[in-house]
Enzyme design. Sequence first.
Site, PDB file in Angstrom:
ATOM      1  N   ASP A 255       0.891  -1.289   0.096  1.00 43.50           N
ATOM      2  CA  ASP A 255      -0.111   0.071   0.023  1.00 43.50           C
ATOM      3  C   ASP A 255       0.959   1.195  -0.103  1.00 43.50           C
ATOM      4  O   ASP A 255       1.703   1.337   0.938  1.00 43.50           O
ATOM      5  CB  ASP A 255      -0.855  -0.037   1.357  1.00 43.50           C
ATOM      6  CG  ASP A 255      -1.957   1.021   1.335  1.00 43.50           C
ATOM      7  OD1 ASP A 255      -1.501   2.400   0.922  1.00 43.50           O
ATOM      8  OD2 ASP A 255      -2.987   0.948   1.881  1.00 43.50           O
ATOM      9  N   VAL A 256       0.830   1.660  -0.987  1.00 47.26           N
ATOM     10  CA  VAL A 256       1.711   3.172  -1.137  1.00 47.26           C
ATOM     11  C   VAL A 256       1.741   4.177   0.065  1.00 47.26           C
ATOM     12  O   VAL A 256       2.626   4.956   0.450  1.00 47.26           O
ATOM     13  CB  VAL A 256       1.749   3.862  -2.572  1.00 47.26           C
ATOM     14  CG1 VAL A 256       2.048   2.769  -3.574  1.00 47.26           C
ATOM     15  CG2 VAL A 256       0.357   4.445  -2.709  1.00 47.26           C
TER      16      VAL A 256
ATOM     17  N   ASN B  96       2.327   6.325 -10.017  1.00 42.24           N
ATOM     18  CA  ASN B  96       1.138   6.223 -10.615  1.00 42.24           C
ATOM     19  C   ASN B  96      -0.193   6.208  -9.673  1.00 42.24           C
ATOM     20  O   ASN B  96      -1.215   6.635  -9.976  1.00 42.24           O
ATOM     21  CB  ASN B  96       1.098   5.250 -11.844  1.00 42.24           C
ATOM     22  CG  ASN B  96      -0.376   4.941 -12.234  1.00 42.24           C
ATOM     23  OD1 ASN B  96      -0.868   5.865 -13.140  1.00 42.24           O
ATOM     24  ND2 ASN B  96      -1.010   3.794 -11.826  1.00 42.24           N
TER      25      ASN B  96
ATOM     26  N   TYR C 297      -8.056  16.031  -4.059  1.00 40.34           N
ATOM     27  CA  TYR C 297      -7.515  15.277  -5.334  1.00 40.34           C
ATOM     28  C   TYR C 297      -6.547  16.515  -5.785  1.00 40.34           C
ATOM     29  O   TYR C 297      -5.471  16.382  -5.996  1.00 40.34           O
ATOM     30  CB  TYR C 297      -8.336  14.877  -6.136  1.00 40.34           C
ATOM     31  CG  TYR C 297      -7.646  14.112  -7.670  1.00 40.34           C
ATOM     32  CD1 TYR C 297      -7.368  12.831  -7.345  1.00 40.34           C
ATOM     33  CD2 TYR C 297      -7.744  14.783  -8.674  1.00 40.34           C
ATOM     34  CE1 TYR C 297      -7.009  12.259  -8.672  1.00 40.34           C
ATOM     35  CE2 TYR C 297      -7.183  14.307  -9.678  1.00 40.34           C
ATOM     36  CZ  TYR C 297      -6.746  13.046  -9.727  1.00 40.34           C
ATOM     37  OH  TYR C 297      -6.110  12.454 -11.010  1.00 40.34           O
TER      38      TYR C 297
HETATM   39  P1  NAD Z   1      -7.329   3.547 -11.532  1.00 38.45           P
HETATM   40  O1  NAD Z   1      -8.287   3.739 -10.628  1.00 38.45           O
HETATM   41  O2  NAD Z   1      -7.648   2.777 -12.923  1.00 38.45           O
HETATM   42  O3  NAD Z   1      -6.073   3.172 -11.266  1.00 38.45           O
HETATM   43  C1  NAD Z   1      -5.329   3.441  -9.954  1.00 38.45           C
HETATM   44  C2  NAD Z   1      -4.337   2.260  -9.415  1.00 38.45           C
HETATM   45  O4  NAD Z   1      -3.901   2.606  -8.360  1.00 38.45           O
HETATM   46  C3  NAD Z   1      -5.127   1.111  -9.368  1.00 38.45           C
HETATM   47  O5  NAD Z   1      -4.351   0.030 -10.092  1.00 38.45           O
HETATM   48  C4  NAD Z   1      -5.236   0.693  -8.012  1.00 38.45           C
HETATM   49  O6  NAD Z   1      -5.087  -0.332  -7.527  1.00 38.45           O
HETATM   50  C5  NAD Z   1      -3.937   1.483  -7.513  1.00 38.45           C
HETATM   51  N1  NAD Z   1      -4.024   2.134  -5.922  1.00 38.45           N
HETATM   52  C6  NAD Z   1      -4.920   2.864  -5.446  1.00 38.45           C
HETATM   53  N2  NAD Z   1      -4.695   2.830  -4.127  1.00 38.45           N
HETATM   54  C7  NAD Z   1      -3.300   2.381  -4.033  1.00 38.45           C
HETATM   55  C8  NAD Z   1      -2.553   2.213  -2.820  1.00 38.45           C
HETATM   56  N3  NAD Z   1      -2.967   2.682  -1.640  1.00 38.45           N
HETATM   57  N4  NAD Z   1      -1.499   1.416  -2.948  1.00 38.45           N
HETATM   58  C9  NAD Z   1      -0.987   0.892  -4.157  1.00 38.45           C
HETATM   59  N5  NAD Z   1      -1.647   1.011  -5.366  1.00 38.45           N
HETATM   60  C10 NAD Z   1      -2.954   1.682  -5.092  1.00 38.45           C
HETATM   61  O7  NAD Z   1      -6.874   5.084 -12.197  1.00 38.45           O
HETATM   62  P2  NAD Z   1      -6.284   5.419 -13.413  1.00 38.45           P
HETATM   63  O8  NAD Z   1      -7.073   6.383 -14.326  1.00 38.45           O
HETATM   64  O9  NAD Z   1      -5.253   4.445 -14.228  1.00 38.45           O
HETATM   65  O10 NAD Z   1      -5.133   6.561 -12.781  1.00 38.45           O
HETATM   66  C11 NAD Z   1      -3.808   6.494 -12.677  1.00 38.45           C
HETATM   67  C12 NAD Z   1      -3.115   7.515 -12.265  1.00 38.45           C
HETATM   68  O11 NAD Z   1      -3.489   8.707 -13.324  1.00 38.45           O
HETATM   69  C13 NAD Z   1      -3.892   8.228 -10.813  1.00 38.45           C
HETATM   70  O12 NAD Z   1      -2.605   8.914 -10.219  1.00 38.45           O
HETATM   71  C14 NAD Z   1      -4.855   9.267 -11.312  1.00 38.45           C
HETATM   72  O13 NAD Z   1      -5.056  10.126 -10.276  1.00 38.45           O
HETATM   73  C15 NAD Z   1      -3.838  10.029 -12.596  1.00 38.45           C
HETATM   74  N6  NAD Z   1      -4.861  10.603 -13.508  1.00 38.45           N
HETATM   75  C16 NAD Z   1      -5.919   9.999 -14.084  1.00 38.45           C
HETATM   76  C17 NAD Z   1      -6.792  10.448 -14.835  1.00 38.45           C
HETATM   77  C18 NAD Z   1      -8.110   9.683 -15.621  1.00 38.45           C
HETATM   78  O14 NAD Z   1      -8.884  10.605 -16.265  1.00 38.45           O
HETATM   79  N7  NAD Z   1      -7.910   8.380 -15.362  1.00 38.45           N
HETATM   80  C19 NAD Z   1      -6.701  11.901 -15.077  1.00 38.45           C
HETATM   81  C20 NAD Z   1      -5.544  12.647 -14.441  1.00 38.45           C
HETATM   82  C21 NAD Z   1      -4.636  11.758 -13.691  1.00 38.45           C
END
Ligand code: NAD
Length: 251
Positions: free
Chosen positions: A68-69, A95, A158
């Site tokens: 867990d990060v 990420n 966020y």
């Molecule tokens: P997602 O929810 O599909 O994936 C997030 C990942 O983080 C998952 O694999 C989850 O298991 C992991 N995770 C969550 N909590 C965790 C923890 N405590 N320890 C370890 N792993 C953990 O989201 P995504 O859309 O793939 O987003 C990835 C990154 O991109 C994130 O940081 C998000 O904020 C950023 N982001 C996404 C978008 C978008 O539109 N999807 C836009 C801007 C930024």
Amino acid sequence: MEFRDKIAVVTGASRGIGAATARAFAQQGGIVFANYPDHDADQHREMIHAWVSDAELDAERVIPIAADVSDAIRVQAMYAEIGDRCGRVDILINNAGINRDHTVIKMTDDEWRQVLAVNLDGTFFNCRAALPLLSDGGRIVNISSVVAHTGNMGVANYAASKAGILGLTKTLALELAGRNITVNAVCPGFVNTEMAQTVPPDILERLRQRVPLKRLADVEEVVACTLFLASAAASYVTGHSLNVNGGMHMM
Ligand code: NAD
């Protein structure tokens, strides 16, 4: 881009942008530690096995690793294991991220703290624990968001976490420049992940209209920018945040 035998860590790599980024490193010759959270660990590990198998990757190139990060001790233990197995890290991609949306007046302490804990503390814990293993000339890429620049309704926690990541990125870029390690951030906008597919079509259409390029990003468009910053081609780029949001940072 070529990552032959580079050792990368990608946090939150079970799905979405993290999975696509880890897969791309492995496809381009890297060895990837694909991090997943401790909660629902079996399910997340299975998700990693599934994308490895779908992409017909050599399973030895992708090593699922739990932590867990937001838990500094678990993150430290993860790097101890990586150190034992490989002795170094060349690339760290922070990420993992979550959102718990509410307007400020309705936001609970837990919603505020959980998002800061995963997004900002998690990025800091990974950077700090990776540093002793990070090779000179290495790369850190932190996934921030366009809302770090613009803010948005209902996402104070966020947006604060993602803006914090930009401050951390620039400070670390200065601290690590002497070791020729670059530290950069990527600021995506709306990305077409599983999460976007759950948004009702009328809301998704309104979101799309707010993007100057009038569409969501494909995951691969975000991955390409992350890989660029992690590559040898970006050797003179540090402390930068790269907007990958169809122009939303100007709105
Ligand atoms: P997602 O929810 O599909 O994936 C997030 C990942 O983080 C998952 O694999 C989850 O298991 C992991 N995770 C969550 N909590 C965790 C923890 N405590 N320890 C370890 N792993 C953990 O989201 P995504 O859309 O793939 O987003 C990835 C990154 O991109 C994130 O940081 C998000 O904020 C950023 N982001 C996404 C978008 C978008 O539109 N999807 C836009 C801007 C930024």
